[in-house]
Structure formats: C-alpha cells, structure tokens
Design a protein around this motif. Structure first.
Motif, PDB file in Angstrom:
ATOM      1  N   ALA A  77     -53.578  28.975 -63.876  1.00 31.68           N
ATOM      2  CA  ALA A  77     -52.769  28.745 -62.673  1.00 31.68           C
ATOM      3  C   ALA A  77     -53.640  28.109 -61.594  1.00 31.68           C
ATOM      4  N   SER A 135     -55.157  28.449 -58.070  1.00 30.65           N
ATOM      5  CA  SER A 135     -55.344  29.537 -57.105  1.00 30.65           C
ATOM      6  C   SER A 135     -55.466  28.991 -55.686  1.00 30.65           C
ATOM      7  N   PRO A 179     -52.915  33.174 -58.880  1.00 31.44           N
ATOM      8  CA  PRO A 179     -51.735  32.351 -58.615  1.00 31.44           C
ATOM      9  C   PRO A 179     -51.017  32.768 -57.334  1.00 31.44           C
TER      10      PRO A 179
END
Ligand code: FAD
Ligand code: FES
Length: 225
Positions: free
Chosen positions: A13, A15, A77
């Motif tokens: 993901a 960040s 995330p």
C-alpha cells in the motif's frame, strides 16, 4: 506491485500521498520483503500499478465522523488516509491504534502532529507494555470503551485478519451498520489486475474489486476472517 529484480514481486500500500513520489512501509515477511530491506539507497526497483480501489474518500467526506482502527502494520495505508483527512477538511476523526509492544508502534513522531489537529482524536494501546510505557495496555478493541461512537460514524479498519474480525464484531455490537464498516483485505497476488484469479475471495478479486470493501459486501464470504 514492487519488484526486486532477480528476486520477485509483491503488493504494498501507499503509506503517503502518491504522486511522482510515494512512500511504502514494509514489514520483513519473506523473500521479496527481505530483499527490499537489504536494498541500498539509490538501487532501482520495478513498480506496477496502482491497482484496485482506494478508500471511499467522497463518502467518507460526507460522513459526520470517521473512526480509524489500525492494528500493527495496518497503520501504513491508514497513514495516507489520516493525512488526507487532515489536509482536506474532512469531518472529525478518531484514530484507535494498537501494536504488540511499544517498540512495534509505527510513526511515533507523527502522533503529536495528528493530535494537534482540532478535529482529530487519537488513542494508542499496546498488547504488552514495558517499564517505560505509561499508556493503555490491551488489544485495540478495548479502546472502544474509552470513546463514544458517534451516530452514523463510518469505521475504517486495517490490520491482521483476527484483529479486523474483533473490530467488526465490536462495531456491530455498538450499532455501526455493516455498510459503514470499511476494511482492507489482503490475499496473495500475482497479476494485480484481475487476470489470474489468485486473489479471489468468493465472487471478488481483491486486486481489482478491493482491497477496500465494506463489511456488507463481504460478510457472507467464508474463510476471510
Ligand atoms: C493489498 C495489499 C497491500 C499490502 N500492503 C502492505 C504494506 O503496505 N506493507 C507491508 O509490509 N505488507 C503489505 N502487504 C503484504 C505483503 O504483500 C506481503 O508481506 C508480501 O507479499 C510478502 O512477500 P515476501 O516475498 O516477502 O514473502 P513470501 O516469501 O512470499 O512469504 C512469507 C510468508 O508470508 C506469507 N504471506 C505472504 N504474503 C501474504 C499475504 N498477503 N497474506 C498472508 N500471508 C502472506 C507466506 O505464506 C509465507 O508464510 C500487502 C498485501 C496486500 C495484498
Ligand atoms: S492477482 Fe491476479 S486476479 Fe488478482
């Protein structure tokens, strides 16, 4: 999807805000992640994507309040979401964050900045404290006892499957509707764009239809939690 050349590829993901540059926070779990940790500054990696669906920002902005529940490596995330919420005049947010030990807490240097935002409240807990830890001890769901869940709140949760299972159970007990509980699922991925079927959960492909789903969408699928 990040590739370490000659080793392999894995999904991660964002960040941070994603544009010409972005950050990912990566836990050493196996072959690719260990190789990523060993890379020296300046070495090249391959990037494909982004794939899948993001958090429902338009709906979250319309909500009266947002509760973000992060467990361990689920915070990365959510960090990009938290920063987006603060920067874009969203409704108030309550962040509940749990990690195994104080040493496992990520982005500790960001907590004070997030807490200074007038519309953000943040509570942190660890499963096991140490001599220096003066904060909450207990699993992340115990933090629900320290807040009042606002009516019609939307809950966004990311973390290990077992943690999300108990967060969902707690939210349902507190009257949050299944369509207002938003989760991000993980599954093994290969192609990343809906061709190989490796990431399927029931009728959904995590890489294409997710990884973000409402609990209403996935509640009848066996074997997720
Ligand atoms: C949508 C999505 C977003 C993700 N975001 C992040 C992130 O931001 N940061 C981060 O650190 N990790 C993230 N992950 C998890 C990350 O992709 C895995 O840790 C990585 O694929 C492991 O690859 P590896 O080659 O290092 O490990 P491998 O050598 O492939 O596996 C090591 C061990 O972990 C298990 N494993 C590998 N991947 C998974 C998985 N997805 N679910 C359960 N068990 C698994 C294997 O069965 C094995 O036991 C994300 C995964 C998905 C699907
Ligand atoms: S990873 Fe290939 S279909 Fe999802």
């Amino acid at each position: 999807m990040l590739t370490v050349f000659g080793v392999g590829e894995a999904p991660f993901a964002f960040s941070s805000k994603a544009g010409k540059e972005f950050q990912s926070t990566i836990r050493k779990a196996g072959t690719v992640t260990e190789a990523l940790h060993k890379l020296e500054v300046g070495r090249k990696v391959g990037i494909r994507g982004p794939f899948g669906k993001s958090f429902p920002l338009v709906e979250l902005k319309k909500a009266k309040s947002i509760i973000i529940v992060a467990g361990g490596i689920g915070l990365p995330p959510l960090r990009s979401l938290i920063q987006y919420i603060i920067a874009n005049d969203f409704p108030k947010q309550i962040i509940l964050y749990g990690a195994r030990t104080p040493a496992d807490l990520l982005y500790k240097n960001k907590f004070e900045k997030w807490k200074r935002d007038p519309k953000t409240k943040m509570l942190v807990t660890v499963d096991n404290g140490d001599d220096k830890w003066k904060g909450n001890v207990g699993v992340v769901t115990t933090l629900f006892d320290k807040i009042k869940v606002p009516e019609n709140a939307k809950v966004v949760t990311v973390g290990p499957a077992i943690m999300m299972k108990f967060v969902i159970r707690k939210c349902l007990e507190l009257g949050v509707k299944p369509e207002d509980i938003i989760v991000s699922l993980e599954n093994r991925m290969t192609c990343g764009y809906g061709k190989c079927g490796n990431c399927a959960y029931g009728k959904y492909l995590v890489c294409k239809d997710g990884p973000v789903f409402t609990y209403e969408q996935i509640k009848d699928i066996q074997g997720i939690f």
